[in-house]
Design an enzyme around this catalytic site. Structure first.
Site, PDB file in Angstrom:
ATOM      1  N   LYS A 190       9.293 -13.184  12.379  1.00 51.62           N
ATOM      2  CA  LYS A 190      10.002 -13.045  13.667  1.00 51.62           C
ATOM      3  C   LYS A 190       9.962 -11.612  14.172  1.00 51.62           C
ATOM      4  O   LYS A 190      10.590 -11.282  15.168  1.00 51.62           O
ATOM      5  CB  LYS A 190      11.467 -13.477  13.509  1.00 51.62           C
ATOM      6  CG  LYS A 190      11.648 -14.890  13.027  1.00 51.62           C
ATOM      7  CD  LYS A 190      13.147 -15.199  12.921  1.00 51.62           C
ATOM      8  CE  LYS A 190      13.377 -16.524  12.230  1.00 51.62           C
ATOM      9  NZ  LYS A 190      14.798 -16.688  11.861  1.00 51.62           N
ATOM     10  N   ARG A 234       5.776  -5.118  -2.791  1.00 48.83           N
ATOM     11  CA  ARG A 234       4.318  -4.981  -2.612  1.00 48.83           C
ATOM     12  C   ARG A 234       4.018  -5.143  -1.128  1.00 48.83           C
ATOM     13  O   ARG A 234       4.536  -6.059  -0.480  1.00 48.83           O
ATOM     14  CB  ARG A 234       3.555  -6.041  -3.404  1.00 48.83           C
ATOM     15  CG  ARG A 234       2.081  -6.070  -3.020  1.00 48.83           C
ATOM     16  CD  ARG A 234       1.245  -6.926  -3.922  1.00 48.83           C
ATOM     17  NE  ARG A 234       1.090  -6.301  -5.225  1.00 48.83           N
ATOM     18  CZ  ARG A 234       0.299  -6.788  -6.187  1.00 48.83           C
ATOM     19  NH1 ARG A 234      -0.390  -7.891  -5.973  1.00 48.83           N
ATOM     20  NH2 ARG A 234       0.195  -6.177  -7.349  1.00 48.83           N
ATOM     21  N   ARG A 278       0.041 -11.906 -11.356  1.00 52.25           N
ATOM     22  CA  ARG A 278       0.542 -11.223 -12.546  1.00 52.25           C
ATOM     23  C   ARG A 278       1.766 -10.368 -12.272  1.00 52.25           C
ATOM     24  O   ARG A 278       2.755 -10.422 -12.999  1.00 52.25           O
ATOM     25  CB  ARG A 278      -0.521 -10.254 -13.096  1.00 52.25           C
ATOM     26  CG  ARG A 278      -1.457 -10.820 -14.082  1.00 52.25           C
ATOM     27  CD  ARG A 278      -2.756 -10.052 -13.987  1.00 52.25           C
ATOM     28  NE  ARG A 278      -3.333 -10.323 -12.683  1.00 52.25           N
ATOM     29  CZ  ARG A 278      -4.052 -11.412 -12.426  1.00 52.25           C
ATOM     30  NH1 ARG A 278      -4.334 -12.252 -13.366  1.00 52.25           N
ATOM     31  NH2 ARG A 278      -4.499 -11.640 -11.207  1.00 52.25           N
ATOM     32  N   THR A 279       1.677  -9.535 -11.251  1.00 53.14           N
ATOM     33  CA  THR A 279       2.747  -8.563 -11.050  1.00 53.14           C
ATOM     34  C   THR A 279       4.048  -9.287 -10.754  1.00 53.14           C
ATOM     35  O   THR A 279       5.085  -9.031 -11.370  1.00 53.14           O
ATOM     36  CB  THR A 279       2.368  -7.592  -9.908  1.00 53.14           C
ATOM     37  OG1 THR A 279       1.113  -7.008 -10.232  1.00 53.14           O
ATOM     38  CG2 THR A 279       3.406  -6.512  -9.736  1.00 53.14           C
ATOM     39  N   HIS A 304       0.158   1.992  -7.707  1.00 50.51           N
ATOM     40  CA  HIS A 304       0.656   0.781  -8.378  1.00 50.51           C
ATOM     41  C   HIS A 304       1.189   1.235  -9.738  1.00 50.51           C
ATOM     42  O   HIS A 304       0.619   0.928 -10.784  1.00 50.51           O
ATOM     43  CB  HIS A 304      -0.505  -0.205  -8.517  1.00 50.51           C
ATOM     44  CG  HIS A 304      -0.142  -1.599  -8.906  1.00 50.51           C
ATOM     45  ND1 HIS A 304       1.127  -1.971  -9.309  1.00 50.51           N
ATOM     46  CD2 HIS A 304      -0.892  -2.737  -8.958  1.00 50.51           C
ATOM     47  CE1 HIS A 304       1.126  -3.272  -9.587  1.00 50.51           C
ATOM     48  NE2 HIS A 304      -0.082  -3.749  -9.381  1.00 50.51           N
TER      49      HIS A 304
HETATM   50  C1  NCD Z   1      -4.293  -5.224  -8.868  1.00 51.30           C
HETATM   51  C2  NCD Z   1      -3.660  -4.872  -7.529  1.00 51.30           C
HETATM   52  O1  NCD Z   1      -2.952  -5.703  -6.948  1.00 51.30           O
HETATM   53  O2  NCD Z   1      -3.873  -3.748  -7.116  1.00 51.30           O
HETATM   54  N1  NCD Z   1      -3.797  -6.426  -9.385  1.00 51.30           N
HETATM   55  C3  NCD Z   1      -2.725  -6.372 -10.242  1.00 51.30           C
HETATM   56  O3  NCD Z   1      -1.626  -6.059  -9.850  1.00 51.30           O
HETATM   57  N2  NCD Z   1      -2.971  -6.619 -11.547  1.00 51.30           N
HETATM   58  C4  NCD Z   1      -5.773  -5.147  -8.900  1.00 51.30           C
HETATM   59  C5  NCD Z   1      -6.562  -5.918  -7.895  1.00 51.30           C
HETATM   60  O4  NCD Z   1      -6.030  -6.652  -7.060  1.00 51.30           O
HETATM   61  O5  NCD Z   1      -7.795  -5.802  -7.956  1.00 51.30           O
END
Ligand code: NCD
Length: 308
Positions: free
Chosen positions: A82, A103, A53-54, A131
């Protein structure tokens, strides 16, 4: 920390949040009007952890604004393999892109990386830390379904490792909220988060082990996945796996207006039978990621971020 990096939700004021949510609402009403806002803009995607999703909603958002993305791809196929440091990777990619989305499995990675770059850097999840862009779409969804003031919210599941929870809890302190945290004892909120939340005037917080004790008072129930990948010991995960599942029977005591949210992916926390009910807002929540991330990118790339 520079204000145009978005690293944790602690840096957000109520005015910042409202600026983003209002812009997102405008975009959701008339997406076509934003279609050429950022022609030629490039967003750098650096995902050192899995994401559906993100990553895809950031990519959709940038493309819907007329721009495009450059994607580092998987860690396996990048120079990280590397031995390149994160600081070097972001310094290189900032030369290709107008903003970066990062991320990373390590808590604090986004804050560290942001020290090395001049373009805006958005934290898309740093380990069990924060997040904040997820929080923006969560707040947008809460505002649409229940309103953000005089809100009673239950936040349930993995409160220890859940970064969406940490970011949401801090952001909600900008509003008049009662926050109920529901988890097994071993997955309670980190004590420093509880301490910080207690310092906020408009926020009441309570911790519980059982949903039943608070369910009927809730406007919103925010359910989260047990973050298996963060457990140092698989046995510890097995002890709590499968706890805190909800189904139609669980909801018998809930208000008819209860909004159920989840950042997704879900494993077994929400029974599919809930999907068809009026309570379920989690797919709408995921879809809100696009207008909300369009709004964030629009504000950042226009240099018009909300004032502090
Ligand atoms: C979340 C995350 O990556 O923290 N996912 C997201 O970005 N919607 C929640 C999760 O992984 O449980």
């Amino acid at each position: 920390m520079r204000h145009d990096h978005l690293i944790t939700s602690k840096q957000l004021s109520r005015a910042d949040i409202e600026t983003v949510l209002d812009r997102a609402a405008e975009i959701a009403d008339d997406p076509a009007a934003a279609a050429d806002r950022h022609t030629n803009a490039l967003l750098g995607l650096l995902f050192f952890e899995p994401s559906t999703r993100t990553k895809m909603s950031f990519e959709t958002a940038m493309k819907r604004l007329g721009g495009n993305v450059v994607d580092m791809g998987s860690v396996e196929s990048s120079s990280v393999k590397k031995g390149e440091t994160l600081a070097d990777t972001v310094r290189v990619i900032e030369g290709y892109a107008d903003a970066l989305v990062l991320r990373h499995p390590k808590q604090g990675a986004a804050a560290m990386a942001s020290e090395f770059v001049d373009v805006p850097l958005l934290n898309a999840g740093d380990g069990a830390g924060h997040h904040p862009t997820q929080t923006m779409l969560d707040l947008y969804t809460i505002r649409e379904n229940a309103g953000l003031d005089d809100l009673t919210i239950g936040i349930m599941g993995d409160l220890k490792y859940g970064r969406t929870v940490h970011s949401l809890a801090y952001a909600l302190t900008n509003f008049d909220t009662r926050q109920h945290f529901i988890s097994p004892e071993s997955l309670q909120l980190p004590r420093e988060v509880v301490y910080d939340l207690h310092q906020q005037d408009d926020t009441q917080i309570r911790e519980h082990e059982a949903l039943e004790s608070v369910l009927s008072s809730l406007d919103v129930l925010y359910v989260t996945r047990i973050q298996r990948e963060r457990f140092p010991d698989e046995n510890e995960y097995q002890k709590v796996a499968g706890e805190y599942q909800i189904d139609l029977e669980t909801l018998e005591e809930a208000s008819d207006d209860l909004t159920i949210m989840h950042p997704l992916p879900r494993v077994d926390e929400i029974a599919p039978e809930i999907d068809e009910t009026e309570h379920a807002a989690y797919f709408e929540q995921a879809h809100n990621g696009v207008p909300v991330r369009m709004a964030l990118l629009d504000l950042l790339l226009s240099g018009g971020e909300a004032d502090e």
